[in-house]
Design an enzyme around this catalytic site. Sequence first.
Site, PDB file in Angstrom:
ATOM      1  CB  SER A  52      -0.880  -0.002   1.256  1.00  0.00           C
ATOM      2  OG  SER A  52      -1.473   1.262   1.470  1.00  0.00           O
ATOM      3  CE1 TYR A  75      -4.635  -2.753   4.856  1.00  0.00           C
ATOM      4  CE2 TYR A  75      -3.917  -0.465   4.624  1.00  0.00           C
ATOM      5  CZ  TYR A  75      -4.293  -1.666   4.050  1.00  0.00           C
ATOM      6  OH  TYR A  75      -4.323  -1.800   2.688  1.00  0.00           O
TER       7      TYR A  75
END
Length: 269
Positions: free
Chosen positions: A148, A161
Amino acid sequence: MVKQIRFSYKGKFALVTGASKGLGKAYAEELAARGSNLVLVARSKSELEALAEALRRDYKVRAEVIQADLGDLSAPSRIVESLERMGIELDLLINNAAVGYSGKFFSRSVEEELTPVIVNAHSLVALMHVLGKKMMARGSGGIINVASNGAFQPIPYNATYTATKALVLLLSEAVAQEIKGSGVRVMIASPGPTATEFFTQSPTTVKLEKMDSAQSVARRTLDDYIRGKVLSYPGRFSTRAGTWISRILPRELTTALAGHISKSMGFDR
């Protein structure tokens, strides 16, 4: 300049985790359109079977289903056992499945905070190691780990996360260097906000139309793999530019800025 390698997806066998929806489904559809056979992995068996049937019908490829919850520590070993029973030798592994919760770290239970660690880190490492070792033994194959743009700096209100995605990024870069020249490749895909259920189920105030589509991210990822890249930024340019901040500013300031942006997007709730 990255040199394009000689590679064709046609006739290859690819496994995609988190394939029942969102970016995983987009990867499966794009791979099938390029002639790849698929192994689809996710929790929802009915959604997987419906997707597999559609891929067989529309693209005339083989599509197999493995129902597995990657939040279960035993899931990776059961996936490997299923592949062995099917007699499938993978050419490409796409570790796409991920879980993330927004909000303050101490506002959630420890069980909730551990779920992304198991899904995004433990299961990814396990599948990468076991299936990658088989590829290494025969000297061919590839792994695409989906990280990400949040992996490049700490992000308050998405703390666990993004920490797991940092592990994906750093592990993958290190292993890619270790196995260089082996015939097996590792690539990291680092998309930015993508219009999937991941965001529709979150409290973010950002509109989906302002995000990259799952289809465009999947297409660009697979194109970058053919180009031989180690790190792919399959989103818009601003996503890549955002990762430069952590290389320029002091870490404390970077974290504060990331927290401000995260809060402005509604992730603090």
